[in-house]
Structures are given as C-alpha cells and as structure tokens.
Design an enzyme around this catalytic site. Sequence first.
Site, PDB file in Angstrom:
ATOM      1  N   CYS A  95      11.927  28.366 -30.367  1.00 50.60           N
ATOM      2  CA  CYS A  95      11.812  29.738 -30.134  1.00 50.60           C
ATOM      3  C   CYS A  95      11.372  29.964 -28.803  1.00 50.60           C
ATOM      4  CB  CYS A  95      10.865  30.218 -31.169  1.00 50.60           C
ATOM      5  SG  CYS A  95      11.262  30.448 -32.856  1.00 50.60           S
ATOM      6  N   ARG A  97      16.031  28.115 -26.025  1.00 46.02           N
ATOM      7  CA  ARG A  97      15.370  27.725 -27.003  1.00 46.02           C
ATOM      8  C   ARG A  97      15.486  28.098 -28.611  1.00 46.02           C
ATOM      9  NH1 ARG A  97      10.500  25.957 -24.277  1.00 46.02           N
ATOM     10  NH2 ARG A  97       9.389  25.860 -26.156  1.00 46.02           N
ATOM     11  N   TRP A 136      14.757  30.271 -33.213  1.00 43.20           N
ATOM     12  CA  TRP A 136      15.234  29.273 -33.737  1.00 43.20           C
ATOM     13  C   TRP A 136      14.668  29.183 -34.888  1.00 43.20           C
ATOM     14  CZ3 TRP A 136      14.804  24.392 -35.766  1.00 43.20           C
ATOM     15  CH2 TRP A 136      15.801  23.584 -36.056  1.00 43.20           C
ATOM     16  N   ASN A 189       5.995  30.353 -31.419  1.00 46.27           N
ATOM     17  CA  ASN A 189       6.950  29.223 -31.340  1.00 46.27           C
ATOM     18  C   ASN A 189       6.252  27.908 -31.892  1.00 46.27           C
ATOM     19  OD1 ASN A 189       8.636  27.084 -30.274  1.00 46.27           O
ATOM     20  ND2 ASN A 189       7.405  26.985 -28.445  1.00 46.27           N
ATOM     21  N   GLY A 190       6.925  27.246 -33.204  1.00 40.14           N
ATOM     22  CA  GLY A 190       6.216  26.169 -33.687  1.00 40.14           C
ATOM     23  C   GLY A 190       6.160  26.516 -35.316  1.00 40.14           C
ATOM     24  N   GLU A 196      27.664   9.105 -27.703  1.00 36.84           N
ATOM     25  CA  GLU A 196      27.430  10.358 -26.920  1.00 36.84           C
ATOM     26  C   GLU A 196      28.476  11.253 -26.890  1.00 36.84           C
ATOM     27  OE1 GLU A 196      25.117  12.111 -25.961  1.00 36.84           O
ATOM     28  OE2 GLU A 196      25.994  13.333 -24.029  1.00 36.84           O
ATOM     29  N   LYS A 207      28.735  14.954 -28.428  1.00 38.76           N
ATOM     30  CA  LYS A 207      28.851  16.186 -27.608  1.00 38.76           C
ATOM     31  C   LYS A 207      30.073  17.074 -28.421  1.00 38.76           C
ATOM     32  CE  LYS A 207      26.848  16.700 -25.216  1.00 38.76           C
ATOM     33  NZ  LYS A 207      25.572  15.938 -25.131  1.00 38.76           N
ATOM     34  N   GLU A 221      28.618  18.823 -31.199  1.00 41.82           N
ATOM     35  CA  GLU A 221      27.791  19.844 -31.061  1.00 41.82           C
ATOM     36  C   GLU A 221      28.241  21.103 -30.452  1.00 41.82           C
ATOM     37  OE1 GLU A 221      23.623  18.489 -28.838  1.00 41.82           O
ATOM     38  OE2 GLU A 221      25.668  17.807 -27.774  1.00 41.82           O
ATOM     39  N   HIS A 276      34.434  -2.820 -40.473  1.00 40.30           N
ATOM     40  CA  HIS A 276      33.562  -2.847 -41.619  1.00 40.30           C
ATOM     41  C   HIS A 276      33.367  -1.314 -42.184  1.00 40.30           C
ATOM     42  CE1 HIS A 276      32.406  -6.645 -40.639  1.00 40.30           C
ATOM     43  NE2 HIS A 276      32.069  -6.545 -39.554  1.00 40.30           N
ATOM     44  N   LYS A 286      18.102  24.000 -27.411  1.00 34.95           N
ATOM     45  CA  LYS A 286      17.968  22.926 -26.400  1.00 34.95           C
ATOM     46  C   LYS A 286      16.491  22.370 -26.384  1.00 34.95           C
ATOM     47  CE  LYS A 286      19.211  21.907 -21.694  1.00 34.95           C
ATOM     48  NZ  LYS A 286      20.194  20.972 -22.448  1.00 34.95           N
TER      49      LYS A 286
HETATM   50  C1  G6P Z   1      18.118  18.956 -28.490  1.00 35.70           C
HETATM   51  C2  G6P Z   1      19.157  19.049 -27.394  1.00 35.70           C
HETATM   52  C3  G6P Z   1      19.897  17.947 -26.854  1.00 35.70           C
HETATM   53  C4  G6P Z   1      18.784  16.926 -26.491  1.00 35.70           C
HETATM   54  C5  G6P Z   1      17.763  16.650 -27.350  1.00 35.70           C
HETATM   55  C6  G6P Z   1      16.499  16.029 -27.091  1.00 35.70           C
HETATM   56  O1  G6P Z   1      18.879  18.530 -29.500  1.00 35.70           O
HETATM   57  O2  G6P Z   1      20.298  19.881 -27.942  1.00 35.70           O
HETATM   58  O3  G6P Z   1      20.629  18.308 -26.025  1.00 35.70           O
HETATM   59  O4  G6P Z   1      19.251  15.778 -25.968  1.00 35.70           O
HETATM   60  O5  G6P Z   1      17.303  17.911 -28.039  1.00 35.70           O
HETATM   61  O6  G6P Z   1      15.921  16.935 -26.180  1.00 35.70           O
HETATM   62  P1  G6P Z   1      15.156  16.344 -24.922  1.00 35.70           P
HETATM   63  O7  G6P Z   1      14.660  17.594 -24.215  1.00 35.70           O
HETATM   64  O8  G6P Z   1      13.957  15.645 -25.262  1.00 35.70           O
HETATM   65  O9  G6P Z   1      15.727  15.417 -23.962  1.00 35.70           O
END
Ligand code: G6P
Length: 609
Positions: A2, A27, A75, A99-100, A481, A485, A488, A504, A604
């Site tokens: 948030c 956020r 969020w 926020n939290g 990754e 991606k 996501e 496996h 994010k």
């Molecule tokens: C969220 C974001 C990711 C990021 C992860 C860790 O899941 O969507 O893109 O890799 O948090 O965030 P940080 O700010 O610790 O890299």
Amino acid sequence: MCGIIGIVGREPVAGHLVDALKRLEYRGYDSAGVATLEAETGLTRRRAEGKLRNLEIKLAAAPLSGLIGIGHTRWATHGAPTEANAHPHATSRVAVVHNGIIENFRELRAELEAKGQHFASETDTEVVAQLVDWYLQQGETPATAVATTLKRLTGAFALAFLFTDHDDLVIDARRGSPLAVGWGDGEMYLGSDAIALAPFTDRVAYLEEGDWVEITRTGATVHDETDAVVERPIVTVSATAFQVDRGNYRHFMAKEIHEQPEVIGHTLARYLDLSASTVRLPPALPFDWAKLDRLSIVACGTAYYAGLVGKYWFERYARLPVEIDVASEFRYREPPLPKNGLALFVSQSGETADTLASLRFCKAQGQHTAAIVNVTTSTIARESDVIFPTLAGPEIGVASTKAFTCQLSVLASLAIAAGRARGVLSAEDEKRLVGALGELPGLVLRALRVEPKIERLARETAKVADVLYLGRGSSYPIALEGALKLKEISYIHAEGYAAGELKHGPIALIDEVMPVVVIAPHDPLFEKTVSNMQEVAARGGRIVLVTDEKGAGAASVATLETIVMPDMPDLLAPIVYALPVQMLAYHTAVFMGTDVDQPRNLAKSVTVE
Ligand code: G6P
C-alpha cells in the site's frame, strides 16, 4: 504494501493527493481513497474499488476542496478489495491510512466492540481508527491518542491520521514500513517514499523505526518510540531519482527493458576501473573477503534469482561457499550461521519485509551484512553494514527487468573482487573478466535487436496455456526468471527447471503444444543441454532455443524458433540472456491485453510478510 500520502496545504489538496498516489500505485492498486477536512461536511472521504482512475471519476462527480488531507492506494491483505474495505478508514473523529499489517487486530477489535465501538469494514486498519477514536473520547489530544494507540499495536506499519476540527495537523507514524516527510513552502507533506512527494518538494526527512510525527503547515515535530522529541536530518533528493515518465514507450516495462544498456553501464562504472581493468569497491569494507567462511544470499522474487546467479559466480570465481534462500524461508528456519559469515541481501526496493527481517536476524547473529539495493534511502540500505547500489534509476513496472540485470552486474563485480582477494583469480584473470564486463552494455544493446523476432514468437506464445523454461548452470536461474516474468504479466502458467531435472518429472508434460524455452549459450554445459533438448524433441515437443551462433550451428535439434544472441564470455551470458526472456514475457502480455505494468494481484514493493 500500500502507498500512503498526506498534505497539509494552502490550496485544495484532493487533486494533489491523487497525483501523488499515481506515483505510489506500484505499491498496490486494488482500491484507493482520500479524506479531507471540508468546510461544510468536516471529515469527508471518497473511496473507490480498483485503480485510481475510478477514484478520479468519483472526485470529478463529487469534488473535495479541503486544504488538508490523506490518501491511500491499497494492496489488499485483510478483507476483499471493496469500497467498504478501502482506506481511509474513519470514525466521526479521525481518519487513517495504513501500509502494513496490524497483527493483534482481532483482540483489539473484540475489546473495542465490547466497549461499543462500531466497525464498518473487515480490515485490520480500522482498529487503529477506532482505538484512536476511543482515546479521543476519553479526553486525550490527537497526539497523545496516537502515542497511546501506537504502544498497543503489534505488527509492521506506516500510518497517517487526519482529525476532525484540526485543520492544521496530520500525524504519521512508522514501524517497519517506510515513510518520508517533505518540507514545502508553507505546506508540508508525508508519503511512503520521496517519489510520491517529487512534484511538491525535494527536501525530505526519512523517519526512523518507531518514529511518529506531528505535521503542521509550518513544520514537523518528530518523536521517537519513547515519545521524546528528536531531529531527523532533512536531505535534498536528487532530481534524477524522480524521473518516472514513460517517454515514448507504451509501458514502463518496455522503457525499462530498453534502458538496460545505459543503466548497466552506469552501474558498472561505479564498480569497475576500466582503465586499470580492476574492480573498484568502497575502500574500507567492513569485512575481508579472504577471511569469509561463507556467504549467505537472501532475497525475494526476481532479486532471489539474481542471487542464485551470484551463487554460481561466487563459487566459481572466488571458491566461496554460498548458501542462498528466499527470505520468507530463511528468516523462519533460523539457520546456523558461521562466525565469519557475510550475509548479502538483494532488493530493488530495499523495503521487502521478509528480506528486511532476514537482515535483522543476520545482524543479531553477528554476521557481516551487505545489501545490493536500488533505493539507497531504503530501510535495508540504512540497516546494512555496507551497501552496493544498483544505478538502475526508478523501476516502475511491477515486473522487475533493469533492476535485475543491474543486480547481476554488481554481483559479477563483487564475485571478481572476492576471487582476487581470496587468491583464486590472478591479476590477469581480473583483467580479462573486467574487460568482459566492459563489453556488457554493448552486448545488451545487441540483444535488444532480436525484439522483432521475439514479438512474432510472442504472438504464438499468447495462445498457449503453459510454457516450460530450461537451463543449466548459471542459465538455470534465467530459466526460472523467464518463467516468473511470463506468469507475472501474461498470467500464462510457466515453470523454470534445471535442464538436467527434466527427466525427473516435467518431461511428462511434453506434448505438441507447450513451448519449451531452452536457455543454452554455447558454454561447457551446452552439450548436456542439447541432450535434454533431444529428449524433448523425441517426444514431439516444441523447442524455442536461445543460444549464440555457435550453439545454433551445433544444436542439431529441430526448433520452433532459434533466438541468436551475440557471442560473449560465459560470465556475461546470464545478464544478456535475461533480455530475450524479458521481451518474450512483455510481448506475450501485450498480445494478451493484460495490464503489463500493473498485473493483477501483484505489487512492486512487498512490505508485508
Ligand atoms: C515483488 C516484485 C518483484 C520483486 C520482489 C522483490 O514481488 O513484484 O519484481 O522481485 O518483490 O522485491 P525487492 O524490492 O526486494 O527486489
């Protein structure tokens, strides 16, 4: 998560609150709301489910003209993302944004309900409004009501309060979640980060853990957790930290993918002395690479995959034993840590709750701590013994791209420095590897040239339900990754696997439909990966091979598509090969019409555990 904002202003604030919230939408974006003090109606809220534009529509239909207000973009944690659960939460006396997570909200809610307080939402946040309201009813002032309330809360939070009949006062507080206070000209601001305050001021103070602040138009009085009045330095935030426009790109993610040659160049310039062909780290590191018994790398999400590549590099180039874990596991399994251990945290935001908790755990265990962070004013940055900044600039797209490759650039530099210090690499080796890193921005630029081909491939990928990504060695984290991606932002199910593990389990999934993306530069493991590709081909699988000229020539397997990367030293491959998987995810999501920069359910900066 948030994002929160507050303005004690001289002109109507609702529009400014919404503008600031737009800069905080990374956020969370499940719902949004503002509260202002209106001349006619007193404490008044506008709230809307969904993205900020819904709130803007409401405000256009029913404008607010108050000169003081607070705002929130959510969020969801407790309670569905409905309007009733949207912040600000309010009573007739006080409104709050949060926020939290308030961990003891159930007990507090039961206590307050027994006292006759009426709740209107399912959120944990509302107990904060109700508790402050209760203390106000007992005759306390806004400041003492907040101070008393804070002592009763457990959990992590940033809070901002607005009070009926107090048109020159916003109170905010932080414990575990970041908050910045901004100084303007006869106006004051607060926000979850300095970017939110960028249109108003570049003069900010970052609050410390446990701080709470009384903000009026003329200044701020900061209290620490014991309620004593304290000073927090006002710093000027550089203008480049605020450059968050999309330029000519359709999405921030596209812009950020294309910025990589430049930001990798900036980042490497900080760590390499290219004229001397050496790595250049801060002169007085608080630890000695040569004396370390173990490196523990801890991170979440994409940053974790960067750390996983780092493990291959530190083990190979520095013969340094590395343990790596996702922060949410690491912090609770309480691993035994060696006496001479370095714990390295990787985080774009520097605020991820689990990563921060892991840092605190390691500090308490007497580990040396270091952090690779993009936001140098973040909590993780401030609490680590030493930081190694990435110079990626603000990353707005929720799916991380440029921060990832900058994290890898720093990790590669650190691994070389560690290798030299531990006597594993000679001066000649260092020169060769640093020279290779010097080529990286150019190679990344060349990798971008395959975009038209990837765009065509994405049109097909957008039609499938599942995608498998395979890689070996340091290409394995890139497979992970790539899968992350894709899921996501396109919502297509994807899995990343170590190519050798194919037999496996995941081999059972191979059919004529599911693409298998194989990340395989022509390195010493290439032949092994080719064997795995043959296992896929023998079962009619559809292979997308990402390799180089040599690999394309030697693959001897029919592929649906072969994406050819430039030739490069092994060290660079995971960084350069990240680009095709980023672009594949991006273009697939664009074809699918998803919200690329703000994919559903994600945020994010993850400041809840
Ligand atoms: C969220 C974001 C990711 C990021 C992860 C860790 O899941 O969507 O893109 O890799 O948090 O965030 P940080 O700010 O610790 O890299």
